[in-house]
Design a protein around this motif. Structure first.
Motif, mmCIF file in Angstrom:
data_model
loop_
_atom_site.group_PDB
_atom_site.id
_atom_site.type_symbol
_atom_site.label_atom_id
_atom_site.label_comp_id
_atom_site.label_asym_id
_atom_site.label_seq_id
_atom_site.Cartn_x
_atom_site.Cartn_y
_atom_site.Cartn_z
ATOM 1 N N LYS A 329 -48.811 4.718 -0.007
ATOM 2 C CA LYS A 329 -47.732 4.807 0.977
ATOM 3 C C LYS A 329 -46.723 3.676 0.758
ATOM 4 O O LYS A 329 -47.100 2.503 0.647
ATOM 5 N N PHE A 330 -45.442 4.074 0.704
ATOM 6 C CA PHE A 330 -44.341 3.126 0.536
ATOM 7 C C PHE A 330 -43.468 3.180 1.798
ATOM 8 O O PHE A 330 -42.625 4.081 1.935
ATOM 9 N N PRO A 331 -43.635 2.280 2.746
ATOM 10 C CA PRO A 331 -42.731 2.261 3.902
ATOM 11 C C PRO A 331 -41.317 1.844 3.461
ATOM 12 O O PRO A 331 -41.159 0.940 2.631
ATOM 13 N N PHE A 332 -40.315 2.534 4.017
ATOM 14 C CA PHE A 332 -38.948 2.156 3.683
ATOM 15 C C PHE A 332 -38.031 2.464 4.859
ATOM 16 O O PHE A 332 -38.408 3.169 5.805
ATOM 17 N N THR A 333 -36.834 1.922 4.785
ATOM 18 C CA THR A 333 -35.833 2.115 5.827
ATOM 19 C C THR A 333 -34.619 2.812 5.230
ATOM 20 O O THR A 333 -34.143 2.422 4.156
ATOM 21 N N LEU A 334 -34.161 3.855 5.918
ATOM 22 C CA LEU A 334 -32.937 4.545 5.520
ATOM 23 C C LEU A 334 -31.845 4.177 6.517
ATOM 24 O O LEU A 334 -31.972 4.432 7.723
ATOM 25 N N GLY A 335 -30.785 3.550 6.016
ATOM 26 C CA GLY A 335 -29.676 3.168 6.881
ATOM 27 C C GLY A 335 -28.424 3.973 6.572
ATOM 28 O O GLY A 335 -28.242 4.484 5.459
ATOM 29 N N ASN A 336 -27.570 4.126 7.582
ATOM 30 C CA ASN A 336 -26.275 4.772 7.409
ATOM 31 C C ASN A 336 -25.203 3.782 7.845
ATOM 32 O O ASN A 336 -24.966 3.581 9.042
ATOM 33 N N THR A 337 -24.583 3.127 6.885
ATOM 34 C CA THR A 337 -23.568 2.130 7.187
ATOM 35 C C THR A 337 -22.162 2.721 7.197
ATOM 36 O O THR A 337 -21.169 1.981 7.283
ATOM 37 N N GLY A 338 -22.074 4.070 7.123
ATOM 38 C CA GLY A 338 -20.777 4.728 7.119
ATOM 39 C C GLY A 338 -20.257 4.973 8.517
ATOM 40 O O GLY A 338 -20.790 4.474 9.516
ATOM 41 N N THR A 339 -19.191 5.764 8.592
ATOM 42 C CA THR A 339 -18.528 6.060 9.871
ATOM 43 C C THR A 339 -18.776 7.481 10.336
ATOM 44 O O THR A 339 -18.173 7.917 11.320
ATOM 45 N N ALA A 340 -19.631 8.205 9.637
ATOM 46 C CA ALA A 340 -19.955 9.580 10.033
ATOM 47 C C ALA A 340 -21.466 9.739 10.064
ATOM 48 O O ALA A 340 -22.193 9.108 9.271
ATOM 49 N N ASP A 341 -21.945 10.569 10.980
ATOM 50 C CA ASP A 341 -23.379 10.851 11.038
ATOM 51 C C ASP A 341 -23.822 11.525 9.748
ATOM 52 O O ASP A 341 -23.024 12.130 9.019
ATOM 53 N N CYS A 342 -25.120 11.442 9.502
ATOM 54 C CA CYS A 342 -25.616 11.893 8.199
ATOM 55 C C CYS A 342 -26.938 12.636 8.352
ATOM 56 O O CYS A 342 -27.822 12.195 9.096
ATOM 57 N N LEU A 343 -27.063 13.757 7.659
ATOM 58 C CA LEU A 343 -28.341 14.465 7.534
ATOM 59 C C LEU A 343 -28.781 14.288 6.090
ATOM 60 O O LEU A 343 -28.337 15.005 5.184
ATOM 61 N N ALA A 344 -29.626 13.287 5.854
ATOM 62 C CA ALA A 344 -29.967 12.865 4.493
ATOM 63 C C ALA A 344 -31.142 13.666 3.949
ATOM 64 O O ALA A 344 -32.073 14.022 4.669
ATOM 65 N N SER A 345 -31.093 13.937 2.653
ATOM 66 C CA SER A 345 -32.196 14.571 1.932
ATOM 67 C C SER A 345 -32.694 13.605 0.863
ATOM 68 O O SER A 345 -32.003 12.640 0.499
ATOM 69 N N PHE A 346 -33.910 13.884 0.316
ATOM 70 C CA PHE A 346 -34.564 12.924 -0.573
ATOM 71 C C PHE A 346 -35.010 13.592 -1.866
ATOM 72 O O PHE A 346 -35.237 14.809 -1.922
ATOM 73 N N ASN A 347 -35.169 12.750 -2.890
ATOM 74 C CA ASN A 347 -35.725 13.209 -4.163
ATOM 75 C C ASN A 347 -36.499 12.053 -4.789
ATOM 76 O O ASN A 347 -36.119 10.886 -4.670
ATOM 77 N N LEU A 348 -37.621 12.388 -5.448
ATOM 78 C CA LEU A 348 -38.452 11.387 -6.131
ATOM 79 C C LEU A 348 -38.595 11.820 -7.579
ATOM 80 O O LEU A 348 -39.106 12.914 -7.862
#
Length: 555
Positions: A329-348
Motif C-alpha cells: 500500500k502506497f498512501p498518497f495525496t491528490l491535490g487540485n491547485t487549479g481554479t476549476a473542480d476536477c474529476l481525476a482519473s489514474f493510471n499505473l
C-alpha cells in the motif's frame, strides 16, 4: 292497598346520560319473587307501586348490560326516588389512542379490542369513513375483519392498521362505526405529516465546471418505504443543456423498481454547452412513484467558470517492501491547485503481468475517479497485489493522475521479498534395526523459497514403546534460501522389543511456515545370533530323526 303514588320511581339512562326507552324494569321481593314489572317511557322514566319492604330492582334491555340494585321502601307513604340508573353498553371496545400523527407512506398499527359484556349474543359490523384519503383496516392476523358475532363474555382482538398516502400535511377525522344492537361511533383524529422521504440523495450538490465539460454527479436512490415501489426518474435542465442518468454499466435509467431498504447508485452526467456563460445553473432530478404515489426532487447547482484544474501528486513513502502474495500500500495525496473542480482519473505503468492494482479513498471504497474541488486535496491509497509465486525483485512504477489537460506523475518502487518454502531432500524414510541396538538416520530439508527461515526444528510427536529418539541439532536458527539443514536422528531400541514394523511420527516447522508431518518407518528384525541358534536346533532335530530311522526303520 297499593296507591299509584306509592312504591319507587326513577330514570334509566345510558353511559352518556341519554334516556333509555323500553327498558324492562322488574322488582323482586326478598324471596326472588316478581312483585312488579314495567317498561321505561321515552324519557327513560319508570314507576312501580309497592308495599313497604326491601326489594331488588333489575333493569334489562337488548344491547345493554343488565343492572341490579337493592332498595328499601318504608312506611312513610312517599314513593322512593331511585335517581338515574345507568345501563352500560353490552358491546364495549378498547382503543388506546384517539389522536395520532403518521408520516406519509407509512403503516401504523394500533390494538383494537371488542368485548361482549352483555347477557346475549351480539352481531357486530365494523365500518369506517374519513374526510381524507387515509386507508383504515381492521385485521385479525392477515385477515381483514368487517363483521363478527360475539357470545356473552367473548373478546375479539384486532389490529387497526392505518396507511397514510402521499399528500400535504393534513388533519383527518376517522369515524369508526360499530353496528350492534345499540350502534356505537368512535371518533379518532389522525394527523398526516408530509416529511422528506429521502428516496433520492447525493453527497455533492454543487460542482464547478467549464463550458463544454461533462459533469458527473453520483446520485443514490433508496426505497425508504415499507413496501416495494416503482418510480419514474425525470431531469430538469437549463435551456440547451442535455443530461442522462446512467447505471454502473453506462445504461440510461428512467424507471426503477426497488424493494424496501434497497438502493441503487446512479451517475448523473450533465453535458454543459460550449457557449454556456459564466453563471450558476440549476439541474434537478425528480422521482415520481407510481404505486404508491409520491414525488421528491433533488436540486444540483452547476457553476460554470473559465478556470482550469491543476492536479498534483504527493507521496510520503515512494518505496514499499512486501512479501509475495501480500498487498503493498502506497498512501498518497491528490491535490487540485487549479481554479476549476476536477474529476481525476489514474493510471499505473510498469507493473508486470499477474500483478493487480486499485485506488481506495479514505473510507476504503474502491474508486476509479476522484472528484477534487479547486484548492482542495483528497487522501488516497494505491494498493498493489503481488502474486504468491514470484522471485524477490524491485519494480519501478509510475503513478499518474489526470484531469482534462492537467496531469502529474509520481515515481514509485515496489520491493518484493519473495516467498517461504521448505522441501525434503530425504526421499526414503525407512530404517532397519534389531532389538537392543542403536541406529542413526539423517533427515535433510532445503529452503526452496526466496526468504530466510528462522527457528527451524524437527521433533518427534509419536514414538512407540521400546524406542528412544534423540535429534541433533534440536534447532536451526536461520536457514537462508537454497541452503540445506541436516538433522541426525539417533534411535535406540530395548532388548525385549518385539520384531516387526513400527512408525515414528515427526514434524518440521519454522517461524514462517506451518508444521509439516512425516512418518519414519522402522523395521525391527531378529538378531543374527538368534538365527544361528535356531539353525543349530533344526540340524540337531534332523540328525536325531535320521539316527532313529537307521536303527529302527528297517525292522
Amino acid at each position: 292497598m297499593l296507591y299509584a303514588d306509592s312504591g319507587a320511581y326513577g330514570y334509566i339512562v345510558d353511559p352518556n346520560g341519554s334516556p333509555v326507552r323500553d327498558a324492562v324494569v322488574t322488582v323482586l321481593d326478598s324471596n326472588s319473587g316478581v312483585v312488579a314489572m314495567t317498561t321505561t317511557g321515552p324519557n327513560g322514566f319508570f314507576q312501580v307501586a309497592l308495599l313497604p319492604g326491601t326489594y331488588t330492582l333489575r333493569v334489562s334491555k337488548a344491547g345493554y348490560v343488565d343492572k341490579t340494585i337493592q332498595f328499601t321502601y318504608g312506611k312513610t307513604g312517599y314513593p322512593v326516588f331511585l335517581g338515574n340508573i345507568t345501563l352500560d353498553y353490552a358491546v364495549q371496545y378498547s382503543l388506546p389512542v384517539r389522536n395520532i400523527t403518521i408520516p406519509i407512506l407509512t403503516y401504523v398499527s394500533l390494538p383494537f379490542t371488542i368485548t361482549n359484556k352483555g347477557p346475549r349474543s351480539e352481531d357486530i359490523g365494523i365500518r369506517t369513513n374519513t374526510n381524507c384519503s387515509l386507508t383504515v383496516e381492521f385485521l385479525q392476523g392477515t385477515t381483514i375483519v368487517s363483521k363478527a358475532s360475539l357470545n356473552p363474555g367473548d373478546t375479539l382482538s384486532l389490529q387497526m392498521r392505518l396507511w397514510a398516502p402521499y399528500q400535504k400535511t393534513a388533519s383527518c377525522t376517522v369515524n369508526i362505526y360499530l353496528d350492534t344492537t345499540v350502534p356505537r361511533t368512535i371518533i379518532m383524529q389522525v394527523n398526516i405529516l408530509n416529511t422528506t422521504l429521502g428516496t433520492i440523495s447525493a453527497q455533492t450538490k454543487s460542482i464547478t465546471a467549464q463550458p463544454g465539460a461533462t459533469v458527473s454527479l453520483p446520485v443514490k436512490v433508496t426505497n425508504t418505504l415499507s413496501k416495494i415501489f416503482t418510480a419514474d426518474l425525470a431531469l430538469g435542465l437549463p435551456q440547451g443543456w442535455t443530461a442522462s442518468l446512467q447505471d454502473q454499466n453506462g445504461n440510461a435509467v428512467s424507471t426503477i423498481q426497488l424493494d424496501p431498504q434497497q438502493s441503487i447508485q446512479l451517475l448523473l452526467k450533465v453535458y454543459v454547452p460550449k457557449d454556456a456563460e459564466q453563471a450558476s445553473y440549476p439541474v434537478q432530478v425528480k422521482i415520481t412513484g407510481r404505486d404508491p404515489y409520491f414525488t421528491e426532487t433533488l436540486a444540483f447547482q452547476v457553476n460554470i467558470v473559465a478556470g482550469t484544474p491543476n492536479v498534483a501528486l504527493s507521496l510520503n513513502a515512494p518505496h514499499v517492501d512486501a512479501y509475495a502474495g501480500a498487498t503493498a500500500k502506497f498512501p498518497f495525496t491528490l491535490g487540485n491547485t487549479g481554479t476549476a473542480d476536477c474529476l481525476a482519473s489514474f493510471n499505473l505503468s510498469g507493473l508486470p503481468n499477474g500483478y493487480k492494482w486499485q485506488i481506495t479513498d479514505s473510507q476504503g471504497n474502491v474508486v476509479s475517479q476522484v472528484y477534487v474541488k479547486a484548492g482542495s486535496t483528497a487522501s488516497l491509497t494505491l494498493a498493489v497485489t503481488i502474486p504468491p509465486e514470484v522471485e524477490p525483485t524491485t519494480i519501478p512504477l509510475t503513478l499518474s493522475a489526470s484531469c482534462g489537460s492537467s496531469m502529474d506523475k509520481a515515481q514509485l518502487s515496489l520491493g518484493v521479498m519473495g516467498t517461504y518454502k521448505l522441501s525434503f531432500v530425504t526421499q526414503s524414510f525407512y530404517l532397519e534395526t534389531v532389538p537392543g541396538s542403536t541406529q542413526t538416520f539423517q533427515i535433510q530439508v532445503q529452503n526452496t523459497g526466496y526468504s530466510s527461515l528462522t527457528n527451524l526444528n524437527l521433533a518427534f510427536t509419536s514414538v512407540p514403546s521400546g524406542f528412544t529418539v534423540n535429534v541433533d541439532p534440536v534447532n536451526v536458527l536461520v536457514l537462508t534460501p537454497g541452503d540445506t539443514a541436516t538433522f541426525t536422528v539417533t534411535i535406540t531400541t530395548t532388548g525385549d522389543i518385539n520384531t516387526g514394523d513400527y512408525y515414528l511420527t515427526f514434524v518440521v516447522k519454522a517461524d514462517q511456515l506451518p508444521q509439516t508431518s512425516r512418518d519414519l518407518h522402522v523395521f525391527v528384525k531378529p538378531q543374527q545370533s538368534m538365527v544361528y541358534v535356531a539353525l543349530v536346533a533344526v540340524l540337531l532335530v534332523v540328525g536325531a530323526l535320521y539316527l532313529v530311522y537307521r536303527r529302527f526303520g528297517r525292522r
